[in-house]
Motif scaffolding. Structure first.
Motif, PDB file in Angstrom:
ATOM      1  N   ASP A 222      -4.165  -0.253   6.428  1.00 30.62           N
ATOM      2  CA  ASP A 222      -3.298   0.415   5.283  1.00 30.62           C
ATOM      3  C   ASP A 222      -4.035  -0.190   3.834  1.00 30.62           C
ATOM      4  OD1 ASP A 222      -2.192   2.230   7.053  1.00 30.62           O
ATOM      5  OD2 ASP A 222      -0.270   1.154   6.921  1.00 30.62           O
TER       6      ASP A 222
ATOM      7  N   SER B  28       0.866  -1.094   0.013  1.00 26.63           N
ATOM      8  CA  SER B  28       0.031  -0.167   0.192  1.00 26.63           C
ATOM      9  C   SER B  28       0.789   1.143   0.080  1.00 26.63           C
ATOM     10  CB  SER B  28      -1.064  -0.047   1.116  1.00 26.63           C
ATOM     11  OG  SER B  28      -0.176   0.077   2.282  1.00 26.63           O
ATOM     12  N   TRP B  29       2.117   1.153   0.391  1.00 29.44           N
ATOM     13  CA  TRP B  29       2.929   2.462   0.335  1.00 29.44           C
ATOM     14  C   TRP B  29       3.699   2.575  -0.658  1.00 29.44           C
ATOM     15  CZ3 TRP B  29       7.720  -0.073  -0.242  1.00 29.44           C
ATOM     16  CH2 TRP B  29       7.831  -1.293   0.276  1.00 29.44           C
TER      17      TRP B  29
ATOM     18  N   ARG C 230       5.222  -5.817   4.093  1.00 32.07           N
ATOM     19  CA  ARG C 230       5.292  -5.113   5.034  1.00 32.07           C
ATOM     20  C   ARG C 230       4.377  -4.092   5.070  1.00 32.07           C
ATOM     21  NH1 ARG C 230      10.306  -2.209   4.886  1.00 32.07           N
ATOM     22  NH2 ARG C 230      10.770  -2.744   2.540  1.00 32.07           N
TER      23      ARG C 230
ATOM     24  N   ARG D 209      -7.383   0.386   3.118  1.00 33.55           N
ATOM     25  CA  ARG D 209      -7.766   1.794   2.262  1.00 33.55           C
ATOM     26  C   ARG D 209      -7.240   1.934   1.017  1.00 33.55           C
ATOM     27  NH1 ARG D 209      -4.374   4.975   6.047  1.00 33.55           N
ATOM     28  NH2 ARG D 209      -5.553   3.773   7.598  1.00 33.55           N
TER      29      ARG D 209
END
Lengths: 175, 642
Positions: A107, A74-75, A102, A110
């Motif tokens: 998250d 997600s990052w 990770r 979302r």
């Protein structure tokens, strides 16, 4: 003689410049070939990465049908750019399994709510152990796996619109 | 808001650079004092604005503002503060902004500090500095905007390449950049002097501190970079002739030559054209280095920020600045008066030989670095030029250079007597001869290059102290001390290189837990291998006991092999024990099918001298700088009061 010496540096520089420029223009011939192609998926069983969805294990990837395994997070910013192409592939009926690197479930939820959810199942890989086993060099990365669980194709980086036909034909060849 | 503010400051600074260039050209052409007077303040404000932009970017990184694309791609909220800070320049856009900032601030500093140079020459210099700045502003604003926003913002950033998460590497790039940009100032001075045909001692004195400063920082950067490669890459070598290393070595070689020729010009009004040429070449080498590292046309173990589009942009800048400066040189240098004459046997003469040798070495490194590129464009084959070429081509020249270094400082300016010089260096020559005898007796079969290296190191080490001979040490000027210490540092470094290359012992074995092996004077035993987990990696760690001889004190070494997931990298963390006469260096690799561990151990006698010497060289430069500045202040005209 002195005149010649004075202009020699400029002449030398122009020669170097031509070499630089031709080196820059010549097409790149490097392609990265993963050592995993033609080898079976490493053994693993991942817990669900997000509530309400199954986890991913290597056993279910050898169920007789080709699929995509998408390593994402997600990052990860290129993963956002890749999302529409994955949606397109999912709508074409391609089973896509996700491995979230990770990541935290909230998250991830979302991320899926915002960018769409093309995944049949998502395994959470909190300490990147499966990513390491896959020899994946970063996120996103996508593997085409055939029905016997053997890796047929590796796509490094985000899948861009022009990459979709290549992925589809790799899937077709993996049948 | 901070990002927009930073971008606005950058645009304003670019506009001021354009104004500075136009005002400078008009002022120098017309000689109108009002135009000339306007340039200095513009340069200062431009420097302040770049600094504001840079601080804004640091702020965005430290606060992890993920709505900025660059921050999101290179930062993470979980990173230690040091790496958030260093992450600012640990990427392409940020490092370019840092480059422009140093350029702008340096221009401002020239505008404030420089008072002795002819006004027109100084303004021409500032205009040249603005012209360089403009190219890099355009690069940043049109091709690599560091303040671009990202919408929507991600919830977490991508972090920083683990290989770069090292305190040494956090400060390595700024050191080198300061060095490169210091050379840009020297370049601007040279262009300014060519424009006004004012190549003389005043110009050399104005340029000298910038060359000296750049040279000190390059020396430190190269020394630190070499040690980093030595302990981090785990190959046991300290110099690989890698294109990225060469990219920093080439400007250093040119700067070293420039540093010596600028002294001739400042003291004796000699070597005018040559000094201007070297100033152009030194900065050209910084730019060529930047281009090679960033364009991706050469592959390297350090490959970084590779992008052909950016390569094209830098290549265009290269063409404009270097091509332009060399054309200006061709047009103008014929009209520069020849400098003062000197005899072949003189301080100037030795410095000319020094310059020629350094230039020849520079040429060898440049050709070796570019050869793969040339060969590929001619034959289409990919090949690489390795250490054998560089060592055998540059090594002998370096030896001659060091021998000249022993004789040069004891020679008189303008004219000297060969017999008198021979008498002054008789003692060092004797010591070198004794060293030759000793090494041949103690280490028969030593290869010729390391042998000569050791001999030269002994002779030069002593000769470098000769300028202090019969002097009142407390009244010896600081810059003489600086020269002595720098030259001594070269000898120390050379001793380290020669000893390392001649006497290193290497053991490569597949070993089991409990087995012992011999490496040099040490006996090492593999005690244990354990998996361990770090903050963002997994690793295997070996425990090794080393004893010097049978009865020696046990030392524990713990080498690791680390695996980082993102991006997937494996690093060898060598275990290094430093003792008085060398280093024991151990790397552990992967196990084979029979469960044996690959163990690589080196005993490297006096290897630390290499970097100790480098540090001494830089320290000598620092002393010389302080000494020059003190002398300038003492001899400066009294401040003007209006």
């Amino acid at each position: 003689m002195r005149r010649l010496l004075i202009w020699a540096p400029l002449a030398l520089f122009i020669a170097f410049f031509v070499v630089f420029a031709s080196g820059l223009i010549s097409p790149e011939s490097k392609t990265i070939r993963s050592q995993l192609i033609g080898k079976p998926m490493p053994q693993f069983a991942l817990q669900p990465g997000v509530a309400g969805k199954a986890g991913v294990s290597s056993a279910e990837l050898a169920n007789g049908q080709p699929h995509l395994v998408n390593v994402f997070a997600s990052w990860c910013i290129p993963c956002i750019a890749e999302a529409p192409q994955l949606d397109q592939l999912a709508q074409a009926g391609v089973p896509i399994y996700g491995i979230a690197i990770r990541d935290r479930p909230e998250d991830l939820a979302r991320f899926l709510a915002r960018n769409g959810d093309p995944y049949r199942a998502i395994g959470g890989d909190p300490n990147s152990s499966v990513q390491i086993a896959l020899g994946s060099s970063g996120v996103p990365e996508t593997f085409v796996v055939d029905g016997k669980g053997i890796i047929r194709h590796q796509h490094i980086g985000d899948i861009q619109p022009q990459d979709v036909p290549g992925i589809m034909s790799a899937l077709g060849a993996a049948k | 808001m901070i990002a927009e503010g930073g971008l606005a400051a950058l645009w304003l600074a670019a506009a001021l650079a354009a104004l500075q260039l136009v005002l400078g050209i008009m002022g120098v052409r017309s000689g109108r004092t009002d135009l000339l007077a306007a340039v200095r303040p513009v340069a200062v404000v431009q420097g302040v604005l770049t600094l504001i932009a840079f601080v804004a970017l640091i702020w965005l990184f430290v606060t992890v503002d993920l709505s900025v694309a660059l921050v999101a791609a290179n930062d993470a909220s979980t990173k230690p503060l040091l790496y958030k800070f260093a992450g600012t320049w640990g990427n392409h856009e940020g490092s370019m902004l840092m480059w422009v900032t140093i350029l702008g601030v340096a221009g401002g500093a020239v505008a404030i500090l420089e008072r002795r140079l002819n006004e027109r020459t100084l303004i021409a210099t500032l205009a040249a500095q603005a012209a360089i700045g403009l190219g890099f502003y355009a690069f940043l604003l049109f091709a690599s905007n560091p303040f671009a926003r990202l919408n929507p913002a991600p919830v977490e950033g991508q972090g920083l390449n683990p290989l770069l998460q090292d305190p040494g590497l956090a400060f390595h790039p700024p050191t080198l950049y300061l060095g490169y940009v210091g050379l840009s100032v020297a370049f601007s001075f040279a262009v300014g002097a060519l424009v006004t045909r004012d190549v003389g001692a005043a110009f050399a004195r104005a340029m000298r501190p910038w060359v000296l400063g750049a040279w000190i920082l390059l020396t430190l950067g190269i020394t630190a970079g070499s040690y980093w490669a030595y302990y981090e890459l785990g190959w046991g070598g300290w110099w690989f002739w890698d294109p990225v290393e060469n990219a920093s070595l080439m400007p250093w070689l040119a700067a070293t030559a420039l540093l010596h020729s600028v002294t001739v010009l400042a003291t004796r009004e000699g070597l005018r054209a040559w000094t201007v040429m070297l100033a152009v070449v030194a900065f050209s080498m910084s730019m060529v280095g930047t281009f090679l590292v960033r364009s991706g046309i050469l592959t390297s173990v350090h490959a970084f920020a590779v992008d052909p589009k950016r390569g094209t942009f830098i290549l265009a800048l290269l063409a404009i600045y270097i091509g332009g400066a060399l054309a200006l040189f061709g047009l103008r240098v014929g009209t520069v008066r020849e400098g003062s004459r000197f005899d072949a046997v003189s301080r100037e003469g030795s410095l000319v030989i020094n310059n020629l040798l350094l230039s020849a070495i520079l040429g060898i490194v440049l050709v070796g670095t570019l050869y793969p590129l040339i060969a590929e464009s001619v034959t289409g084959e990919k090949l690489s030029v390795g250490p054998p070429y560089f060592n055998s081509a540059a090594g002998p020249l370096a030896l001659i250079l060091v021998a000249v270094m022993a004789a040069g400082p004891v020679m008189r300016w303008r004219r000297d007597d060969l017999k008198a010089v021979a008498r002054r260096i008789a003692l060092p020559v004797l010591v070198a001869a004794l060293a030759l005898l000793a090494v041949i007796l103690l280490a028969p079969g030593i290869r010729i290059l390391p042998l000569l290296g050791l001999v030269a190191a002994a002779g030069v080490g002593l000769a470098s102290l000769a300028p202090l001979w019969k002097r009142n040490l407390r009244r010896t000027p600081l810059f003489i001390w600086g020269m002595v210490i720098s030259h001594l540092g070269i000898a120390v470094s050379m001793a380290g290189m020669a000893a390392e290359s001649a006497f290193t012992r290497e053991t490569l074995v597949a070993t089991q837990v409990g087995a012992t092996h011999k490496v040099g004077p040490y006996i090492v035993r593999l005690d244990d291998v354990q998996p361990i987990a770090g903050p963002n990696y997994t690793a295997i760690e070996a425990t090794i006991t080393a004893r010097r001889g049978e009865g020696g004190e046990p030392m524990i070494l713990k080498p690791e092999t680390r695996s980082f997931p993102s991006p997937q990298t494996e690093t060898n963390e060598a275990a290094i024990k430093t003792v008085l006469d060398g280093q024991l260096y151990i790397v552990v690799g992967k196990p084979d099918d029979q469960g044996r561990w690959q163990l690589r151990a080196w005993w490297k006698p006096f290897v630390t001298f290499i970097w100790l010497g480098g540090a001494l060289v830089a320290f000598g430069g620092f002393l010389a700088m302080v000494g020059r500045i003190r002398r300038e202040i003492r001899h400066a005209p009294p401040p003007e009061f209006i």
